[in-house]
Write an enzyme that holds these catalytic residues in place. Sequence first.
Site, short mmCIF file in Angstrom:
data_model
loop_
_atom_site.label_atom_id
_atom_site.label_comp_id
_atom_site.label_asym_id
_atom_site.label_seq_id
_atom_site.Cartn_x
_atom_site.Cartn_y
_atom_site.Cartn_z
N ILE A 91 0.89 -1.16 0.00
CA ILE A 91 0.00 0.00 0.00
C ILE A 91 0.93 1.21 0.00
CG2 ILE A 91 -1.69 1.34 1.33
CD1 ILE A 91 -2.95 -1.27 2.17
N GLU A 125 3.15 -8.81 4.87
CA GLU A 125 4.42 -8.62 5.58
C GLU A 125 4.71 -7.13 5.61
OE1 GLU A 125 4.99 -10.94 2.80
OE2 GLU A 125 4.97 -12.80 3.94
N TYR A 137 -2.45 -0.92 9.80
CA TYR A 137 -3.00 -2.27 9.67
C TYR A 137 -3.70 -2.72 10.95
CZ TYR A 137 -0.21 -2.42 5.39
OH TYR A 137 0.32 -2.15 4.15
C1 LIG Z 1 1.87 3.59 5.69
C2 LIG Z 1 1.08 4.51 4.78
C3 LIG Z 1 0.48 3.69 3.65
C4 LIG Z 1 -0.05 5.18 5.59
O1 LIG Z 1 -0.88 5.90 4.69
P1 LIG Z 1 -1.68 7.21 5.15
O2 LIG Z 1 -2.62 7.57 4.07
O3 LIG Z 1 -0.72 8.26 5.57
O4 LIG Z 1 -2.46 6.66 6.43
P2 LIG Z 1 -3.88 7.18 6.97
O5 LIG Z 1 -3.94 8.66 6.90
O6 LIG Z 1 -4.96 6.43 6.28
O7 LIG Z 1 -3.77 6.73 8.49
C5 LIG Z 1 -4.55 5.67 9.04
C6 LIG Z 1 -3.99 5.36 10.42
O8 LIG Z 1 -2.68 4.78 10.30
C7 LIG Z 1 -1.85 5.24 11.39
N1 LIG Z 1 -0.75 6.04 10.86
C8 LIG Z 1 -0.60 6.50 9.60
N2 LIG Z 1 0.58 7.18 9.50
C9 LIG Z 1 1.16 7.13 10.71
C10 LIG Z 1 2.38 7.63 11.23
N3 LIG Z 1 3.24 8.33 10.47
N4 LIG Z 1 2.68 7.36 12.53
C11 LIG Z 1 1.84 6.64 13.31
N5 LIG Z 1 0.64 6.15 12.88
C12 LIG Z 1 0.32 6.39 11.60
C13 LIG Z 1 -2.74 6.07 12.27
O9 LIG Z 1 -3.33 5.21 13.22
C14 LIG Z 1 -3.77 6.58 11.28
O10 LIG Z 1 -4.98 6.97 11.87
P3 LIG Z 1 -5.18 8.52 12.32
O11 LIG Z 1 -4.75 9.40 11.18
O12 LIG Z 1 -6.64 8.60 12.61
O13 LIG Z 1 -4.30 8.69 13.51
C15 LIG Z 1 1.98 5.66 4.21
O14 LIG Z 1 2.69 6.24 5.28
C16 LIG Z 1 2.97 5.19 3.14
O15 LIG Z 1 2.67 5.17 1.96
N6 LIG Z 1 4.19 4.83 3.58
C17 LIG Z 1 5.24 4.39 2.64
C18 LIG Z 1 4.89 3.08 2.00
C19 LIG Z 1 4.70 1.97 3.02
O16 LIG Z 1 5.48 1.83 3.96
N7 LIG Z 1 3.65 1.15 2.81
C20 LIG Z 1 3.36 -0.01 3.63
C21 LIG Z 1 4.15 -1.16 3.13
S1 LIG Z 1 3.62 -2.71 3.81
#
Ligand SMILES: CC(C)(COP(=O)(O)OP(=O)(O)OC[C@H]1O[C@@H](n2cnc3c(N)ncnc32)[C@H](O)[C@@H]1OP(=O)(O)O)[C@@H](O)C(=O)NCCC(=O)NCCS
Length: 167
Positions: A91, A125, A137
């Site tokens: 994702i 994973e 997750y």
């Molecule tokens: C991980 C990732 C997909 C999260 O996407 P995002 O759109 O920023 O996440 P969301 O805004 O939907 O957040 C959902 C929840 O996830 C958690 N979360 C997201 N980012 C976070 C952060 N930097 N630190 C802690 N918790 C976090 C929180 O619980 C959040 O809920 P909240 O905003 O109500 O607190 C994004 O940071 C990303 O693309 N990272 C790089 C790629 C990656 O590592 N992908 C996963 C590989 S398995």
Amino acid sequence: MTDMHEGATPKRPKLHPVRMQKTPAHLNGAAELEKLCFSSPWSASSLELLTNDGIGVGYLLTIPAAPGSEPFVAAYGGMLITVDEGQITNIAVHPDHRRKGYGAAITRALLRHAKDAKLESVSLEVRVSNTAAIELYKKAGFAEAGRRKGFYAKPTEDALVMVCKIK
Ligand SMILES: CC(C)(COP(=O)(O)OP(=O)(O)OC[C@H]1O[C@@H](n2cnc3c(N)ncnc32)[C@H](O)[C@@H]1OP(=O)(O)O)[C@@H](O)C(=O)NCCC(=O)NCCS
């Protein structure tokens, strides 16, 4: 004057991820996110696997771009399907658009797909250091199910295995 009482969390607009299609706009858009987010990115041609019914599925969120150009892919996620199990491949959310609920919306779309396809569980994973993804997750219903030592390269790191039972 707003309709929110003091201290209430502002409501996020409802997001509607769409199915990834075998089109240059979708495949190249998702591949760009892969390059931005991962040290071993999937290419546009490997992402085609996620558009083959019964093998894989992808969902993405696009946002409007400059007039006259293709909408911009801001988030995408993929899942491979084997018999009654799903495995989330990746994702990815564009760095300028994180913490807007996009990752959660993509995860929900994949889990909804798993339910509609009558899968029993979805696993994934994730790097043990990836707190953001692990939190995302857990919030979506995944629980820790094990660890794979040295699973990742560039840099070498253990993977946490997470599983979500589909009810
Ligand atoms: C991980 C990732 C997909 C999260 O996407 P995002 O759109 O920023 O996440 P969301 O805004 O939907 O957040 C959902 C929840 O996830 C958690 N979360 C997201 N980012 C976070 C952060 N930097 N630190 C802690 N918790 C976090 C929180 O619980 C959040 O809920 P909240 O905003 O109500 O607190 C994004 O940071 C990303 O693309 N990272 C790089 C790629 C990656 O590592 N992908 C996963 C590989 S398995």
